[in-house]
Design an enzyme around this catalytic site. Structure first.
Site, PDB file in Angstrom:
ATOM      1  N   GLU A  34       2.629   8.339  -4.809  1.00 55.86           N
ATOM      2  CA  GLU A  34       2.367   8.024  -6.217  1.00 55.86           C
ATOM      3  C   GLU A  34       2.917   6.658  -6.609  1.00 55.86           C
ATOM      4  O   GLU A  34       3.679   6.525  -7.570  1.00 55.86           O
ATOM      5  CB  GLU A  34       2.882   9.126  -7.159  1.00 55.86           C
ATOM      6  CG  GLU A  34       1.925  10.292  -7.269  1.00 55.86           C
ATOM      7  CD  GLU A  34       1.943  10.975  -8.636  1.00 55.86           C
ATOM      8  OE1 GLU A  34       2.700  11.951  -8.785  1.00 55.86           O
ATOM      9  OE2 GLU A  34       1.203  10.535  -9.539  1.00 55.86           O
ATOM     10  N   TYR A 112      -0.060  12.154   0.222  1.00 54.55           N
ATOM     11  CA  TYR A 112      -0.051  12.642  -1.166  1.00 54.55           C
ATOM     12  C   TYR A 112      -1.243  13.572  -1.357  1.00 54.55           C
ATOM     13  O   TYR A 112      -2.349  13.119  -1.633  1.00 54.55           O
ATOM     14  CB  TYR A 112      -0.091  11.473  -2.150  1.00 54.55           C
ATOM     15  CG  TYR A 112      -0.126  11.896  -3.593  1.00 54.55           C
ATOM     16  CD1 TYR A 112       0.715  12.897  -4.069  1.00 54.55           C
ATOM     17  CD2 TYR A 112      -0.996  11.299  -4.492  1.00 54.55           C
ATOM     18  CE1 TYR A 112       0.679  13.291  -5.392  1.00 54.55           C
ATOM     19  CE2 TYR A 112      -1.032  11.672  -5.813  1.00 54.55           C
ATOM     20  CZ  TYR A 112      -0.197  12.673  -6.266  1.00 54.55           C
ATOM     21  OH  TYR A 112      -0.250  13.057  -7.572  1.00 54.55           O
ATOM     22  N   ASP A 153       4.190  14.684  -0.391  1.00 58.35           N
ATOM     23  CA  ASP A 153       4.037  15.625  -1.503  1.00 58.35           C
ATOM     24  C   ASP A 153       2.797  16.457  -1.193  1.00 58.35           C
ATOM     25  O   ASP A 153       1.681  15.977  -1.359  1.00 58.35           O
ATOM     26  CB  ASP A 153       3.881  14.850  -2.811  1.00 58.35           C
ATOM     27  CG  ASP A 153       3.585  15.762  -3.989  1.00 58.35           C
ATOM     28  OD1 ASP A 153       3.509  16.992  -3.804  1.00 58.35           O
ATOM     29  OD2 ASP A 153       3.434  15.236  -5.111  1.00 58.35           O
ATOM     30  N   ASN A 155       1.936  19.275  -2.618  1.00 51.27           N
ATOM     31  CA  ASN A 155       1.437  20.022  -3.777  1.00 51.27           C
ATOM     32  C   ASN A 155       1.102  21.467  -3.416  1.00 51.27           C
ATOM     33  O   ASN A 155       0.145  22.048  -3.941  1.00 51.27           O
ATOM     34  CB  ASN A 155       0.235  19.316  -4.410  1.00 51.27           C
ATOM     35  CG  ASN A 155       0.646  18.333  -5.500  1.00 51.27           C
ATOM     36  OD1 ASN A 155       1.481  18.660  -6.348  1.00 51.27           O
ATOM     37  ND2 ASN A 155       0.076  17.139  -5.473  1.00 51.27           N
ATOM     38  N   ASP A 253      10.030  12.778 -11.248  1.00 45.73           N
ATOM     39  CA  ASP A 253      10.122  14.247 -11.332  1.00 45.73           C
ATOM     40  C   ASP A 253      10.305  14.876  -9.947  1.00 45.73           C
ATOM     41  O   ASP A 253      10.616  16.062  -9.853  1.00 45.73           O
ATOM     42  CB  ASP A 253       8.930  14.855 -12.100  1.00 45.73           C
ATOM     43  CG  ASP A 253       7.599  14.189 -11.822  1.00 45.73           C
ATOM     44  OD1 ASP A 253       7.521  13.340 -10.911  1.00 45.73           O
ATOM     45  OD2 ASP A 253       6.635  14.534 -12.522  1.00 45.73           O
TER      46      ASP A 253
END
Length: 264
Positions: A34, A112, A153, A155, A253
DNA sequence: ATGGCCGCCCCAGGCGGA
């Protein structure tokens, strides 16, 4: 050899925290996600000044991944983009071979994965298709029988133990049975979830939402993972989550997650 | 009281994130 993955949620906003982290932790390889900028917008000079070579795959406003490699290690055989869909223009995958210092080369990817919400939109099938493309590529890499680290990441919340409140995620793209099954299929290609292998305890999180006081209430989830091929898993020494960075001013975050592999 | 944020972009509300 220490390898870190970190979703920074805008490299420009997070540059001070990144430079502080590089200085304090001195990881050998950093996988960023990101970036939220194009290649020319990446603060290359600052990161090179900290002693790292930089390889990016950027995109305007969204996504964007990078690999940072600390000298005297070097990166070669750079691959930008995940194979399997020539139409996919989202900047979500970069891979390189990291070598030097007399230890065997390691192939490292910064990934990502798509979020996938809302689940009744085309975003969810895109997520599942991306996971399947990643499985096929991971299988090809496993066949090389060399150390491979697929970091990023994802997710995906792999199990209920990886969420403070799993019921809240029951119908979310991060925790739907199909998402978890796709993650397990990835592991079934011979990969080890490094954090889970090192620490069987519940309550190990890598993400806390900005909203609803999630950080203050420790309402986290574990979605940032480092998957190790058998030849990398054989060298796994430890894995850790740099939770303290979530408590700084203007944090991402997500927090960094780091594995240490033995040399040679 | 079940929501509360953050960062991006043709600068301001809509989109995306998770």
């Amino acid at each position: 050899m220490r390898i870190t993955t970190w979703n920074v949620n805008s490299i420009k906003q997070r540059l001070p925290h990144l430079l502080g982290f590089l200085e304090e932790a001195k990881p050998d390889v950093v996988c960023l996600q990101e970036l939220k900028c194009q290649d020319e917008g990446f603060p290359r000079a600052e990161v090179e000044g900290a002693g790292y070579a930089v390889e990016t795959l950027g995109q305007k406003a969204y996504n964007g991944v990078a690999l940072l490699v600390r000298a005297p290690l070097t990166a070669s055989e750079i691959r930008r983009g995940l194979p399997g869909d020539g139409e996919d223009v989202q900047a979500r995958y970069i891979e390189a071979v990291v070598s030097g210092e007399g230890s065997p080369p390691i192939r490292v990817a910064s990934i990502y994965l798509p979020n996938g919400n809302p689940v009744d939109s085309p975003k969810y099938p895109y997520k599942l298709a991306f996971l399947e493309r990643l499985r096929l590529h991971a299988r090809d890499l496993a066949r090389l029988e060399v150390p491979v680290v697929l970091a990023g990441d994802y997710n995906v919340i792999p199990q209920a133990e990886d969420a403070a409140d799993p019921e809240a995620w029951r119908h979310d793209a991060l925790f739907l049975p199909a998402s978890r099954a796709a993650f397990r299929a990835l592991l079934a290609e011979g990969y080890t979830d490094a954090v889970r292998a090192c620490d069987p305890r519940d309550g190990l999180y890598t993400f806390w939402d900005y909203q609803a006081g999630c950080w203050q209430r420790n309402q986290g989830i574990r979605i940032d993972h480092l998957l190790l091929s058998p030849q990398a898993a054989d060298r796994l020494v430890s894995a850790s989550v740099q939770k303290h960075l979530r408590g700084l001013d203007k944090p991402s975050d997500h927090v960094p997650v780091t594995v240490r592999l033995s040399d040679g």
